[in-house]
Structure formats: C-alpha cells, structure tokens
Design a protein around this motif. Structure first.
Motif, PDB file in Angstrom:
ATOM      1  N   SER A  94       0.821  -1.215   0.000  1.00  0.00           N
ATOM      2  CA  SER A  94       0.000   0.000   0.000  1.00  0.00           C
ATOM      3  C   SER A  94       0.858   1.270   0.000  1.00  0.00           C
ATOM      4  O   SER A  94       0.509   2.251  -0.663  1.00  0.00           O
ATOM      5  CB  SER A  94      -0.968  -0.002   1.182  1.00  0.00           C
ATOM      6  OG  SER A  94      -0.271  -0.121   2.404  1.00  0.00           O
ATOM      7  N   ALA A  95       1.974   1.257   0.713  1.00  0.00           N
ATOM      8  CA  ALA A  95       2.842   2.444   0.726  1.00  0.00           C
ATOM      9  C   ALA A  95       3.441   2.690  -0.659  1.00  0.00           C
ATOM     10  O   ALA A  95       3.474   3.829  -1.143  1.00  0.00           O
ATOM     11  CB  ALA A  95       3.946   2.279   1.759  1.00  0.00           C
ATOM     12  N   ALA A  97       2.203   1.679  -3.525  1.00  0.00           N
ATOM     13  CA  ALA A  97       1.114   2.104  -4.408  1.00  0.00           C
ATOM     14  C   ALA A  97       0.847   3.598  -4.239  1.00  0.00           C
ATOM     15  O   ALA A  97       0.595   4.308  -5.219  1.00  0.00           O
ATOM     16  CB  ALA A  97      -0.152   1.287  -4.130  1.00  0.00           C
ATOM     17  N   SER A  98       0.943   4.076  -3.006  1.00  0.00           N
ATOM     18  CA  SER A  98       0.754   5.512  -2.757  1.00  0.00           C
ATOM     19  C   SER A  98       1.875   6.325  -3.387  1.00  0.00           C
ATOM     20  O   SER A  98       1.637   7.386  -3.966  1.00  0.00           O
ATOM     21  CB  SER A  98       0.706   5.792  -1.249  1.00  0.00           C
ATOM     22  OG  SER A  98      -0.444   5.226  -0.685  1.00  0.00           O
ATOM     23  N   ILE A  99       3.104   5.822  -3.283  1.00  0.00           N
ATOM     24  CA  ILE A  99       4.244   6.535  -3.875  1.00  0.00           C
ATOM     25  C   ILE A  99       4.052   6.685  -5.380  1.00  0.00           C
ATOM     26  O   ILE A  99       4.294   7.752  -5.952  1.00  0.00           O
ATOM     27  CB  ILE A  99       5.567   5.806  -3.558  1.00  0.00           C
ATOM     28  CG1 ILE A  99       5.898   5.973  -2.077  1.00  0.00           C
ATOM     29  CG2 ILE A  99       6.710   6.313  -4.439  1.00  0.00           C
ATOM     30  CD1 ILE A  99       7.014   5.083  -1.573  1.00  0.00           C
ATOM     31  N   TRP A 100       3.613   5.612  -6.052  1.00  0.00           N
ATOM     32  CA  TRP A 100       3.419   5.640  -7.506  1.00  0.00           C
ATOM     33  C   TRP A 100       2.040   6.158  -7.898  1.00  0.00           C
ATOM     34  O   TRP A 100       1.728   6.232  -9.083  1.00  0.00           O
ATOM     35  CB  TRP A 100       3.659   4.253  -8.117  1.00  0.00           C
ATOM     36  CG  TRP A 100       5.040   3.753  -7.870  1.00  0.00           C
ATOM     37  CD1 TRP A 100       5.397   2.633  -7.196  1.00  0.00           C
ATOM     38  CD2 TRP A 100       6.262   4.355  -8.295  1.00  0.00           C
ATOM     39  NE1 TRP A 100       6.758   2.498  -7.165  1.00  0.00           N
ATOM     40  CE2 TRP A 100       7.320   3.549  -7.831  1.00  0.00           C
ATOM     41  CE3 TRP A 100       6.575   5.511  -9.020  1.00  0.00           C
ATOM     42  CZ2 TRP A 100       8.661   3.829  -8.070  1.00  0.00           C
ATOM     43  CZ3 TRP A 100       7.912   5.798  -9.244  1.00  0.00           C
ATOM     44  CH2 TRP A 100       8.933   4.975  -8.787  1.00  0.00           C
ATOM     45  N   ASN A 101       1.227   6.491  -6.897  1.00  0.00           N
ATOM     46  CA  ASN A 101      -0.120   7.020  -7.132  1.00  0.00           C
ATOM     47  C   ASN A 101      -0.942   6.072  -8.013  1.00  0.00           C
ATOM     48  O   ASN A 101      -1.535   6.488  -9.009  1.00  0.00           O
ATOM     49  CB  ASN A 101      -0.053   8.424  -7.751  1.00  0.00           C
ATOM     50  CG  ASN A 101      -1.386   9.139  -7.676  1.00  0.00           C
ATOM     51  OD1 ASN A 101      -2.170   8.909  -6.760  1.00  0.00           O
ATOM     52  ND2 ASN A 101      -1.650   9.988  -8.663  1.00  0.00           N
ATOM     53  N   LYS A 103      -3.719   2.602  -8.244  1.00  0.00           N
ATOM     54  CA  LYS A 103      -4.756   1.766  -7.643  1.00  0.00           C
ATOM     55  C   LYS A 103      -4.626   0.380  -8.257  1.00  0.00           C
ATOM     56  O   LYS A 103      -3.897   0.192  -9.234  1.00  0.00           O
ATOM     57  CB  LYS A 103      -6.128   2.361  -7.934  1.00  0.00           C
ATOM     58  CG  LYS A 103      -6.355   3.738  -7.312  1.00  0.00           C
ATOM     59  CD  LYS A 103      -7.718   4.262  -7.700  1.00  0.00           C
ATOM     60  CE  LYS A 103      -8.097   5.562  -7.043  1.00  0.00           C
ATOM     61  NZ  LYS A 103      -7.118   6.541  -6.827  1.00  0.00           N
ATOM     62  N   ILE A 113      -4.161  -4.739  -2.876  1.00  0.00           N
ATOM     63  CA  ILE A 113      -3.165  -3.848  -2.286  1.00  0.00           C
ATOM     64  C   ILE A 113      -3.300  -4.005  -0.780  1.00  0.00           C
ATOM     65  O   ILE A 113      -4.395  -3.862  -0.235  1.00  0.00           O
ATOM     66  CB  ILE A 113      -3.388  -2.386  -2.731  1.00  0.00           C
ATOM     67  CG1 ILE A 113      -3.171  -2.266  -4.242  1.00  0.00           C
ATOM     68  CG2 ILE A 113      -2.468  -1.443  -1.964  1.00  0.00           C
ATOM     69  CD1 ILE A 113      -3.455  -0.895  -4.823  1.00  0.00           C
TER      70      ILE A 113
END
Length: 132
Positions: A94-95, A97-101, A103, A113
């Motif tokens: 999840s972290a 995925a957030s870095i690469w923006n 879903k 995720i």
C-alpha cells in the motif's frame, strides 16, 4: 512460498518468474508482495516497455538479445501463465502504491493492495520465504 519483490529490473524479475513457475509446477501456493520497484514494474504503462537491468548495465543489450534468440518468454508472461495454471496471488504494498499514485486497476496481475503487517502475517505462515 512467499516472495517479497523489491526489484523491478527484468533480470531479477526473470529469475523470480522462473522460481514462481517452478513452484507452481511442484504444486506450491505462491504469494508475491510487490514493494517499491516491484510495484513500478507491474504498472500497466510500464510492464511491456521495462528494459532495466540491475547489474552489468553494459551487458543488458546482449542479454536481452539472447533471451529473444532463445525464445524465452518475458518475465511477465511466465508469471501470468503460472497464475493461470496454479495458485499465485500477487499483492502490492500500500505504501508503494501511494508513492506511484496507483490503484489496483492500474496494475497488471495484482490481486489486492495490502499493508506490510498483512504481508508479514501471510509470510509467517509460508514454508519458504524469499526476497528478490
């Protein structure tokens, strides 16, 4: 078998794919946890055009050419086939995925995720654990 996948380079992903394929052929359940560069490599807009090697950069064109001459399927195709023929679950961090923006729908083959704590729980139950 549980594999934490930090690398996104095709040489390491090819090695990963061979291990996943072999494990599936032997009847193992396989779970992959994509971390930073692993998530990046599974992005729909990156997966087919990634030509990054982790080591011996000067040898990358030669290795890519030999893989093609030997008709070795891409790392992605090997994992996709293993997923179709066996029990392979792929999770994105999840972290990362957030870095690469991204879903889940922005990623190829990814089932979900999840956070690190969830992965650690899954990994703690595996007979074999690897880090690539």
């Amino acid at each position: 078998m549980a594999v934490a996948v930090f690398s996104g380079s095709i040489d390491r992903l090819t090695g990963l794919a061979m291990l996943v394929s072999g494990a599936v052929a032997m009847g193992y359940e396989v779970e992959l946890f994509l971390q930073l560069w692993g998530v990046y490599a599974f992005k729909k807009d990156i997966v087919k055009k990634n030509m990054n090697f982790s080591e011996f950069q000067d040898k990358a064109p030669e290795v890519a050419k030999r893989l093609q001459e030997l008709n070795v399927p891409s790392w992605f195709d090997i994992i996709k086939e293993a997923k179709e023929n066996g029990s392979v679950k792929i999770y994105a961090c999840s972290a990362a995925a957030s870095i690469w923006n991204v879903k889940k729908e922005d990623l190829e083959l990814v089932d979900d995720i999840i956070g690190a704590a969830t992965w650690i729980e899954k990994m703690s139950k595996a007979d074999i654990t690897l880090f690539i």
